[in-house]
Design an enzyme around this catalytic site. Structure first.
Site, PDB file in Angstrom:
ATOM      1  N   SER A  84       0.678  -1.326  -0.095  1.00 52.63           N
ATOM      2  CA  SER A  84      -0.057   0.193  -0.057  1.00 52.63           C
ATOM      3  C   SER A  84       0.942   1.221   0.131  1.00 52.63           C
ATOM      4  O   SER A  84       0.270   2.329  -0.599  1.00 52.63           O
ATOM      5  CB  SER A  84      -0.805   0.020   1.319  1.00 52.63           C
ATOM      6  OG  SER A  84      -0.114   0.039   2.340  1.00 52.63           O
ATOM      7  N   GLU A 220      -5.553 -14.959   6.909  1.00 53.60           N
ATOM      8  CA  GLU A 220      -6.201 -13.860   6.296  1.00 53.60           C
ATOM      9  C   GLU A 220      -7.252 -14.251   5.350  1.00 53.60           C
ATOM     10  O   GLU A 220      -8.473 -13.799   5.053  1.00 53.60           O
ATOM     11  CB  GLU A 220      -5.082 -12.853   5.583  1.00 53.60           C
ATOM     12  CG  GLU A 220      -4.333 -12.415   6.638  1.00 53.60           C
ATOM     13  CD  GLU A 220      -3.344 -11.490   5.959  1.00 53.60           C
ATOM     14  OE1 GLU A 220      -3.765 -10.334   5.432  1.00 53.60           O
ATOM     15  OE2 GLU A 220      -2.008 -11.853   6.060  1.00 53.60           O
ATOM     16  N   HIS A 236      12.671 -29.317  20.394  1.00 54.67           N
ATOM     17  CA  HIS A 236      13.329 -29.015  21.724  1.00 54.67           C
ATOM     18  C   HIS A 236      12.408 -28.399  22.902  1.00 54.67           C
ATOM     19  O   HIS A 236      12.918 -27.912  23.703  1.00 54.67           O
ATOM     20  CB  HIS A 236      14.638 -28.339  21.551  1.00 54.67           C
ATOM     21  CG  HIS A 236      15.603 -29.153  20.611  1.00 54.67           C
ATOM     22  ND1 HIS A 236      16.387 -29.973  20.941  1.00 54.67           N
ATOM     23  CD2 HIS A 236      15.445 -29.316  19.392  1.00 54.67           C
ATOM     24  CE1 HIS A 236      17.064 -30.432  20.022  1.00 54.67           C
ATOM     25  NE2 HIS A 236      16.589 -30.187  19.181  1.00 54.67           N
ATOM     26  N   LYS A 330      -6.006  -0.559  12.026  1.00 56.17           N
ATOM     27  CA  LYS A 330      -5.300   0.310  11.528  1.00 56.17           C
ATOM     28  C   LYS A 330      -6.126   1.827  11.594  1.00 56.17           C
ATOM     29  O   LYS A 330      -5.647   2.731  11.943  1.00 56.17           O
ATOM     30  CB  LYS A 330      -4.929   0.225  10.033  1.00 56.17           C
ATOM     31  CG  LYS A 330      -3.929  -1.012   9.779  1.00 56.17           C
ATOM     32  CD  LYS A 330      -3.404  -1.197   8.294  1.00 56.17           C
ATOM     33  CE  LYS A 330      -2.266  -2.196   8.194  1.00 56.17           C
ATOM     34  NZ  LYS A 330      -1.949  -2.345   6.503  1.00 56.17           N
TER      35      LYS A 330
HETATM   36  C1  F6R Z   1      -3.190  -7.811   3.546  1.00 57.73           C
HETATM   37  C2  F6R Z   1      -1.887  -8.248   4.133  1.00 57.73           C
HETATM   38  C3  F6R Z   1      -1.323  -7.798   5.252  1.00 57.73           C
HETATM   39  C4  F6R Z   1      -0.531  -6.387   4.887  1.00 57.73           C
HETATM   40  C5  F6R Z   1       0.107  -5.783   5.922  1.00 57.73           C
HETATM   41  C6  F6R Z   1       1.126  -4.496   5.555  1.00 57.73           C
HETATM   42  O1  F6R Z   1      -3.448  -8.376   2.491  1.00 57.73           O
HETATM   43  O2  F6R Z   1      -1.374  -9.376   3.576  1.00 57.73           O
HETATM   44  O3  F6R Z   1      -0.493  -8.578   6.007  1.00 57.73           O
HETATM   45  O4  F6R Z   1       0.519  -6.822   3.856  1.00 57.73           O
HETATM   46  O5  F6R Z   1      -0.713  -5.108   6.763  1.00 57.73           O
HETATM   47  O6  F6R Z   1       0.579  -3.739   4.657  1.00 57.73           O
HETATM   48  P1  F6R Z   1       1.150  -3.365   3.375  1.00 57.73           P
HETATM   49  O7  F6R Z   1       1.566  -4.502   2.337  1.00 57.73           O
HETATM   50  O8  F6R Z   1       0.610  -2.589   2.452  1.00 57.73           O
HETATM   51  O9  F6R Z   1       2.502  -2.649   3.939  1.00 57.73           O
END
Ligand code: F6R
Length: 339
Positions: A84, A220, A236, A330
């Site tokens: 993103s 997910e 272990h 988030k």
């Molecule tokens: C969602 C996913 C999450 C994101 C993570 C970080 O599909 O796989 O694990 O990868 O929240 O976000 P980005 O990848 O946008 O930095």
């Protein structure tokens, strides 16, 4: 999500070509490479370490945090990986790398990271938008691989890459939604896992990242709790944790991920572990990688896990694509405004 998983082979092809054509080349070989990323954007780094860590002339560290370790300095290379481009831990690590004078590279589809990279003149490999980050694995892994080859950290390997991509493509035909369950190993495995508690075990040195990928895809895409651990370490400590007969142990469905490159001692450990835990009531089955090169074999297991997670989500009656708890977390964090 099905279309995205099916598209992994063509994403990989485009990503690998584009990465090698990036118009830059750092002058010196870095003392160490640090890749900062979270979740679906970090796993490419883990996979690269499992696949090529033995060949790399410098350590490659995946950092899932806000800052870099104290030893990182200007003679290292920093890679910020955020699909993103808006993940705060990765953006913070990017700024930390700037403070330390570390040359940087960015991998993203846009967002703040792309803006910062433009502002700073940081080379940026751009991905197309519209994916869930975890579904962009073809882009993130094969871009990273292309970049490490371009940096001279790994030698050229076009044939190996083509074979791995061929394996991913073939898997989509064999395991895609059109393939009936009777001949579709991913649908069969999803059925076996359904209603149970998935546990993934694999040899840490080669299959740790693949086991992690299976777990996170089950989290997910299937919206289930799952667990993974690596051998030999599991032998272990965790193996003792199976001794008391809890109700959920009977629910456990253990997948032993196995590769013919595993040390024979580790292979024996996995088989014995499976036997001990089966006697304790858990269900256990081995899943073997297929293919010639390690890259092909790793991806044969990885895409199987991707397909399994999709079908398990469908059996659970959920939409595999959205990740509501991640989004909620988030946005609540954003609102909390804690510095
Ligand atoms: C969602 C996913 C999450 C994101 C993570 C970080 O599909 O796989 O694990 O990868 O929240 O976000 P980005 O990848 O946008 O930095």
């Amino acid at each position: 999500m099905a279309a995205r998983i099916a598209g992994t082979a063509s994403d990989a092809t485009r990503a690998f070509e584009a990465a090698q054509a990036l118009p830059w080349k750092p002058a010196a070989r870095p003392r160490a490479i640090l890749l900062a990323g979270m979740g679906g954007s970090a796993i490419a780094g883990d996979l690269l370490v499992d696949y090529a860590g033995d060949e790399m002339p410098a350590p490659f560290l995946v950092v899932r945090d806000y800052s870099l370790p104290g030893w990182a300095g200007p003679d290292c290379l920093f890679i910020a990986s955020s699909y993103s481009g808006n993940t705060e831990e990765t953006l913070s690590a990017y700024e930390d790398a700037a403070r330390r004078g570390i040359p940087r590279v960015a991998l993203c589809s846009g967002g703040r990271l792309q803006e910062l990279a433009l502002r700073d003149g940081t080379p940026c490999a751009g991905f197309p938008g519209g994916y869930q980050p975890r579904a962009a694995i073809g882009w993130s892994f094969f871009t990273l691989l292309g970049i490490t080859i371009r940096l001279g950290l790994l030698g050229p390997r076009d044939r190996e890459v083509a074979a791995a991509i061929g394996r991913i493509r073939e898997s989509a035909e064999r395991m895609g939604p059109e393939a009936p369950e009777v001949s579709n190993p991913a649908k069969q495995l999803a059925r076996w896992l359904h209603g149970g508690f998935p546990v993934l075990y694999g040899a840490g040195r080669r299959l740790g990242a693949v086991a992690l990928r299976w777990r996170t895809q089950l989290n997910e895409n299937s919206k289930v709790f799952a667990h993974h651990h690596a051998l030999p370490e599991q032998n272990h400590n965790e193996i003792v944790g199976w001794e008391l007969p809890h109700a959920w142990l009977a629910q456990a469905r253990i997948v032993g991920l196995s590769d013919r490159g595993d040390l024979s001692r580790v292979r024996a450990r996995l088989e014995i572990t499976g036997r001990i835990l089966s006697e304790g009531g858990a269900a256990f089955q081995m899943v073997e990688s297929v293919g010639d090169s390690l890259l092909e074999r790793l991806f044969s297991l990885l895409v199987l896990g991707d397909w399994v997670s999709l079908y398990l989500g469908l059996l659970n009656g959920v939409d595999p694509t959205p990740v509501e708890n991640i989004n909620r977390l988030k946005s609540e964090l954003e609102r909390a405004g804690v510095p």
